[in-house]
Design a protein around this motif. Structure first.
Motif, short mmCIF file in Angstrom:
data_model
loop_
_atom_site.label_atom_id
_atom_site.label_comp_id
_atom_site.label_asym_id
_atom_site.label_seq_id
_atom_site.Cartn_x
_atom_site.Cartn_y
_atom_site.Cartn_z
N MET A 222 2.07 -12.25 24.11
CA MET A 222 2.17 -12.16 22.70
C MET A 222 1.76 -10.72 22.31
O MET A 222 0.76 -10.21 22.81
N VAL A 223 2.51 -10.14 21.37
CA VAL A 223 2.25 -8.76 20.96
C VAL A 223 1.63 -8.81 19.56
O VAL A 223 2.17 -9.45 18.67
N GLN A 224 0.52 -8.08 19.43
CA GLN A 224 -0.18 -8.07 18.14
C GLN A 224 0.44 -7.01 17.25
O GLN A 224 0.82 -5.93 17.72
N ASP A 225 0.55 -7.34 15.96
CA ASP A 225 1.09 -6.40 14.99
C ASP A 225 -0.01 -5.42 14.63
O ASP A 225 -1.05 -5.78 14.08
N LEU A 226 0.21 -4.15 14.91
CA LEU A 226 -0.80 -3.12 14.67
C LEU A 226 -0.31 -2.16 13.57
O LEU A 226 0.89 -2.07 13.32
N PRO A 227 -1.24 -1.42 12.97
CA PRO A 227 -0.83 -0.44 11.97
C PRO A 227 -0.03 0.68 12.62
O PRO A 227 -0.17 0.93 13.80
N PRO A 228 0.78 1.34 11.81
CA PRO A 228 1.53 2.43 12.39
C PRO A 228 0.60 3.55 12.84
O PRO A 228 -0.55 3.65 12.41
N ILE A 229 1.08 4.41 13.66
CA ILE A 229 0.27 5.53 14.16
C ILE A 229 0.01 6.46 12.98
O ILE A 229 0.91 6.82 12.25
N GLY A 230 -1.20 6.88 12.80
CA GLY A 230 -1.60 7.72 11.66
C GLY A 230 -2.09 6.89 10.48
O GLY A 230 -2.62 7.41 9.50
N GLY A 231 -1.96 5.62 10.48
CA GLY A 231 -2.48 4.73 9.47
C GLY A 231 -1.54 4.53 8.29
O GLY A 231 -0.48 5.13 8.21
N TYR A 232 -1.90 3.59 7.46
CA TYR A 232 -1.12 3.30 6.26
C TYR A 232 -1.42 4.37 5.18
O TYR A 232 -2.48 5.02 5.20
N ALA A 233 -0.53 4.50 4.21
CA ALA A 233 -0.75 5.42 3.08
C ALA A 233 -1.87 4.84 2.21
O ALA A 233 -2.05 3.62 2.13
N PRO A 234 -2.65 5.70 1.54
CA PRO A 234 -3.75 5.19 0.71
C PRO A 234 -3.21 4.36 -0.47
O PRO A 234 -2.14 4.65 -1.01
N ILE A 235 -3.95 3.38 -0.84
CA ILE A 235 -3.56 2.49 -1.94
C ILE A 235 -4.03 3.13 -3.26
O ILE A 235 -5.20 3.49 -3.41
N GLN A 236 -3.12 3.25 -4.21
CA GLN A 236 -3.47 3.85 -5.51
C GLN A 236 -3.98 2.73 -6.42
O GLN A 236 -3.23 1.88 -6.86
N TYR A 237 -5.28 2.75 -6.65
CA TYR A 237 -5.88 1.73 -7.51
C TYR A 237 -6.34 2.31 -8.85
O TYR A 237 -6.72 1.58 -9.73
N LYS A 238 -6.32 3.64 -9.02
CA LYS A 238 -6.69 4.26 -10.29
C LYS A 238 -5.43 4.59 -11.06
O LYS A 238 -4.37 4.79 -10.47
N ARG A 239 -5.59 4.66 -12.43
CA ARG A 239 -4.46 5.09 -13.25
C ARG A 239 -4.35 6.60 -13.16
O ARG A 239 -5.36 7.31 -13.24
#
Length: 128
Positions: free
Chosen positions: A1-18
């Motif tokens: 079974m292959v685990q789903d991992l984040p892409p290399i370099g990581g995910y883009a930051p989440i924009q939570y501020k206006r």
């Protein structure tokens, strides 16, 4: 079974501020402007107080220098009224024998007469 991992370099930051762009100047500039205007206003106010004090001093000196003139005018008016009173007394008491002109008081004390500022009824000319 292959685990789903984040892409290399990581995910883009989440924009939570206006993301609202800043409008106008910085608050420090507004504060500096208000302080500058207030400082200028207090400076002009202090200058006006000095000018008012100078005008008040000038008014006092003008009144002090006018006092002798006003007293002289008052003395002239008093003499004119005393002469008019003497003429009225001479006209009224001309028939009475033994009448002496002068004070009607029984003393030799000098009494300064006090007059009002209104016209005398006897001296006012009657319309013909």
């Amino acid at each position: 079974m292959v685990q789903d991992l984040p892409p290399i370099g990581g995910y883009a930051p989440i924009q939570y501020k206006r993301n609202i762009p800043a409008r106008g100047l910085r608050p420090a500039y507004y504060l500096a402007g208000v302080l500058g205007i207030c400082t200028f206003g207090f400076y002009k106010w202090a200058q006006s107080i000095r000018e008012l004090n100078e005008l008040a001093r000038e008014k006092v000196w003008a009144r002090l220098h006018l006092i002798p003139l006003l007293e002289a005018e008052n003395d002239r008016d008093l003499v004119r009224r005393q002469i008019a009173d003497a003429e009225r007394e001479r006209a009224l008491m001309g028939d009475v024998k033994g009448w002496k002109m002068g004070s009607v008081y029984n003393s030799n004390k000098i009494i300064t007469p006090r007059y009002g500022y209104g016209p005398d009824e006897e001296l006012r000319e009657k319309p013909t």
